[in-house]
Design an enzyme around this catalytic site. Structure first.
Site, PDB file in Angstrom:
ATOM      1  CB  CYS A  22      -0.955  -0.010   1.186  1.00 12.40           C
ATOM      2  SG  CYS A  22      -2.051  -1.431   1.088  1.00 12.40           S
ATOM      3  CG  HIS A  77      -3.520   3.035   1.722  1.00 10.37           C
ATOM      4  ND1 HIS A  77      -3.788   2.600   0.436  1.00 10.37           N
ATOM      5  CD2 HIS A  77      -3.670   1.950   2.531  1.00 10.37           C
ATOM      6  CE1 HIS A  77      -4.069   1.306   0.478  1.00 10.37           C
ATOM      7  NE2 HIS A  77      -4.018   0.900   1.730  1.00 10.37           N
ATOM      8  CG  ASN A 124      -6.716  -1.412   0.285  1.00 10.73           C
ATOM      9  OD1 ASN A 124      -5.971  -0.927  -0.561  1.00 10.73           O
ATOM     10  ND2 ASN A 124      -6.295  -1.867   1.447  1.00 10.73           N
TER      11      ASN A 124
HETATM   12  O1  UT7 Z   1      -4.189  -1.645   3.043  1.00  7.45           O
HETATM   13  C1  UT7 Z   1      -3.356  -2.421   3.830  1.00  7.45           C
HETATM   14  C2  UT7 Z   1      -3.599  -2.208   5.219  1.00  7.45           C
HETATM   15  N1  UT7 Z   1      -4.825  -2.843   5.622  1.00  7.45           N
HETATM   16  C3  UT7 Z   1      -5.586  -2.251   6.499  1.00  7.45           C
HETATM   17  O2  UT7 Z   1      -5.292  -1.161   6.914  1.00  7.45           O
HETATM   18  C4  UT7 Z   1      -6.764  -3.027   7.010  1.00  7.45           C
HETATM   19  C5  UT7 Z   1      -6.793  -2.945   8.516  1.00  7.45           C
HETATM   20  N2  UT7 Z   1      -7.867  -3.725   9.144  1.00  7.45           N
HETATM   21  C6  UT7 Z   1      -9.164  -3.406   8.988  1.00  7.45           C
HETATM   22  O3  UT7 Z   1      -9.523  -2.558   8.207  1.00  7.45           O
HETATM   23  C7  UT7 Z   1     -10.160  -4.107   9.870  1.00  7.45           C
HETATM   24  O4  UT7 Z   1      -9.471  -4.814  10.867  1.00  7.45           O
HETATM   25  C8  UT7 Z   1     -11.112  -5.087   9.118  1.00  7.45           C
HETATM   26  C9  UT7 Z   1     -12.095  -4.288   8.264  1.00  7.45           C
HETATM   27  C10 UT7 Z   1     -10.316  -6.032   8.243  1.00  7.45           C
HETATM   28  C11 UT7 Z   1     -11.918  -5.895  10.128  1.00  7.45           C
HETATM   29  O5  UT7 Z   1     -12.642  -5.023  10.985  1.00  7.45           O
HETATM   30  P1  UT7 Z   1     -12.629  -5.253  12.564  1.00  7.45           P
HETATM   31  O6  UT7 Z   1     -13.519  -4.256  13.147  1.00  7.45           O
HETATM   32  O7  UT7 Z   1     -11.178  -5.228  12.979  1.00  7.45           O
HETATM   33  O8  UT7 Z   1     -13.275  -6.673  12.702  1.00  7.45           O
HETATM   34  P2  UT7 Z   1     -12.647  -7.998  13.321  1.00  7.45           P
HETATM   35  O9  UT7 Z   1     -11.583  -8.522  12.424  1.00  7.45           O
HETATM   36  O10 UT7 Z   1     -12.305  -7.735  14.744  1.00  7.45           O
HETATM   37  O11 UT7 Z   1     -13.885  -8.964  13.258  1.00  7.45           O
HETATM   38  C12 UT7 Z   1     -15.054  -8.698  13.993  1.00  7.45           C
HETATM   39  C13 UT7 Z   1     -16.064  -9.759  13.643  1.00  7.45           C
HETATM   40  C14 UT7 Z   1     -15.501 -11.190  13.676  1.00  7.45           C
HETATM   41  O12 UT7 Z   1     -16.495 -12.037  14.219  1.00  7.45           O
HETATM   42  P3  UT7 Z   1     -16.391 -12.558  15.735  1.00  7.45           P
HETATM   43  O13 UT7 Z   1     -15.081 -13.288  15.795  1.00  7.45           O
HETATM   44  O14 UT7 Z   1     -16.399 -11.311  16.571  1.00  7.45           O
HETATM   45  O15 UT7 Z   1     -17.600 -13.400  15.861  1.00  7.45           O
HETATM   46  C15 UT7 Z   1     -15.312 -11.507  12.222  1.00  7.45           C
HETATM   47  O16 UT7 Z   1     -15.409 -12.892  11.968  1.00  7.45           O
HETATM   48  O17 UT7 Z   1     -16.566  -9.557  12.318  1.00  7.45           O
HETATM   49  C16 UT7 Z   1     -16.470 -10.789  11.596  1.00  7.45           C
HETATM   50  N3  UT7 Z   1     -16.255 -10.493  10.187  1.00  7.45           N
HETATM   51  C17 UT7 Z   1     -17.255 -10.292   9.313  1.00  7.45           C
HETATM   52  N4  UT7 Z   1     -18.580 -10.302   9.452  1.00  7.45           N
HETATM   53  C18 UT7 Z   1     -19.338 -10.041   8.372  1.00  7.45           C
HETATM   54  C19 UT7 Z   1     -15.065 -10.344   9.541  1.00  7.45           C
HETATM   55  N5  UT7 Z   1     -15.292 -10.057   8.245  1.00  7.45           N
HETATM   56  C20 UT7 Z   1     -16.639 -10.016   8.080  1.00  7.45           C
HETATM   57  C21 UT7 Z   1     -17.471  -9.771   6.981  1.00  7.45           C
HETATM   58  N6  UT7 Z   1     -18.809  -9.786   7.168  1.00  7.45           N
HETATM   59  N7  UT7 Z   1     -16.989  -9.495   5.755  1.00  7.45           N
END
Ligand code: UT7
Length: 332
Positions: free
Chosen positions: A116, A257, A287
């Site tokens: 990125c 970004h 992204n």
């Molecule tokens: O560009 C390169 C750099 N990348 C980034 O900067 C990305 C950085 N990370 C993020 O943007 C976020 O961490 C994500 C968008 C990837 C995830 O968001 P989050 O608020 O950190 O969610 P999480 O990973 O803590 O997951 C929360 C819950 C989980 O369920 P449980 O374990 O709490 O039951 C996931 O399984 O959300 C669930 N989950 C989803 N639910 C519905 C993860 N992906 C999805 C989805 N739809 N697509």
């Protein structure tokens, strides 16, 4: 990193594939919802490159768009830097493929891999070549076909990414005050496992097991990357602003970004930036890795949010980890 001689960005071009993939489309194939994706990321839809085409094709289109919006003749490009984590193939470089497709026999070029941060690192590289007098017309392209390396069955990653390309022209500055000001870069390889594509390189060459284990797809520990990105976007932005004695209020625009609207809004809030000082366009494209910043620049230009003399901050954090911020005064 301050240039030896004043250097400017003279134009921007972009390319987005036609095909749209909306959150509602994803709801049909995955255990996800439009509401979750929108709330957690800010993304509504992304573009997907049609099969049979590759990153080099998007890069060529972005350069053609750059040539249309400037007086640049492709044959005048004397250095072409392609930032991408989705090259057409491991080698030859995508820069070589783009050079051949554009039919420009006497140029030089190479690829740059910084995920990125690819665009901001390639921008600094281009600036170094122009400011040292080694090159006069450098084209930097950020291009990624993320749809080729995301696992359509992994809801943790496949909702986040899209395909696209953006290109800029770097030249000696016409007005020395409106130029590239400074860049701050840092890498931290301890974060390598948090966002990577494990197989397909020299460590785990492709074999039946790596394919079966789905190791040729992006793997991300979202929350670790989120925390690192949130901290570093602010830290690297403050660092470059402070050492150039520029207050956040003096910025016309921050062009970050585009990975997650929460990362961008949080950084902007802590820097005391108003909404109108920040470009946020990932809702439409997701992204696109190395392409997000030039695509956001292009949108800012189309919306007349960029004028000559404006102070602009670019900021990115990505896989590696890689960190990069750039300060410049817009030149046209
Ligand atoms: O560009 C390169 C750099 N990348 C980034 O900067 C990305 C950085 N990370 C993020 O943007 C976020 O961490 C994500 C968008 C990837 C995830 O968001 P989050 O608020 O950190 O969610 P999480 O990973 O803590 O997951 C929360 C819950 C989980 O369920 P449980 O374990 O709490 O039951 C996931 O399984 O959300 C669930 N989950 C989803 N639910 C519905 C993860 N992906 C999805 C989805 N739809 N697509």
């Amino acid at each position: 990193m301050r240039p030896l001689c004043p250097v400017q960005i003279s134009g921007v071009g972009s390319y987005l594939p036609e095909q749209r993939l909306t959150n509602h489309d994803l709801e049909r194939t995955l255990d996800t919802s439009d509401e979750w994706i929108l709330q957690r990321t800010g993304i509504s839809e992304r573009r997907v490159l049609e099969s049979g085409r590759a990153t080099s094709d998007m890069a060529v289109e972005a350069i053609r768009s750059l040539c249309d919006s400037t007086s640049l003749d492709p044959s005048d490009i004397d250095l072409l830097i392609v930032a991408s984590v989705t090259p057409d193939m491991l080698f030859p470089s995508t820069a070589c493929l783009v050079q051949s497709k554009l039919g420009i026999p006497s140029t030089w070029g190479f690829d740059l891999s910084a995920a990125c941060c690819g665009f901001v690192y390639a921008l600094s590289t281009g600036v170094a070549f122009v400011s040292s007098g080694m090159r006069r017309k450098v084209v930097v392209v950020g291009a990624d076909a993320m749809s080729r390396i995301i696992d359509p069955k992994d809801r943790n990653t496949c909702v986040l990414f899209g395909d696209g390309a953006g290109a800029i022209l770097i030249e000696p500055a016409v007005q020395p005050e409106n130029c590239f000001i400074d860049a701050f870069h840092e890498i931290d390889g301890s974060g390598g496992d948090s966002l990577c594509m494990p197989a397909g390189g020299s460590l785990q060459p492709a074999n039946a097991k790596t394919v079966k284990d789905r190791l040729h797809f992006v793997k991300q520990d979202g929350s670790t990357v989120f925390k690192f990105a949130t901290r570093k976007m602010e830290e690297a932005s403050r660092r470059i602003l402070e050492r150039n004695k520029i207050a956040p209020s003096e910025l016309k625009l921050m062009i970050p970004h585009q990975a997650n609207a929460r990362i961008i809004r949080g950084t902007a809030e802590r820097l005391n930036l108003r909404n109108d000082q920040v470009v946020l366009n990932l809702g439409n494209y997701g992204n696109t890795t190395a392409a997000t910043i030039p695509l956001a620049m292009q949108d800012a230009l189309l919306e007349a949010r960029l004028q000559k003399g404006d102070i602009i901050l670019l900021a990115s954090v990505g896989a590696g980890f890689t960190v990069g911020t750039t300060l410049l005064r817009w030149a046209y």
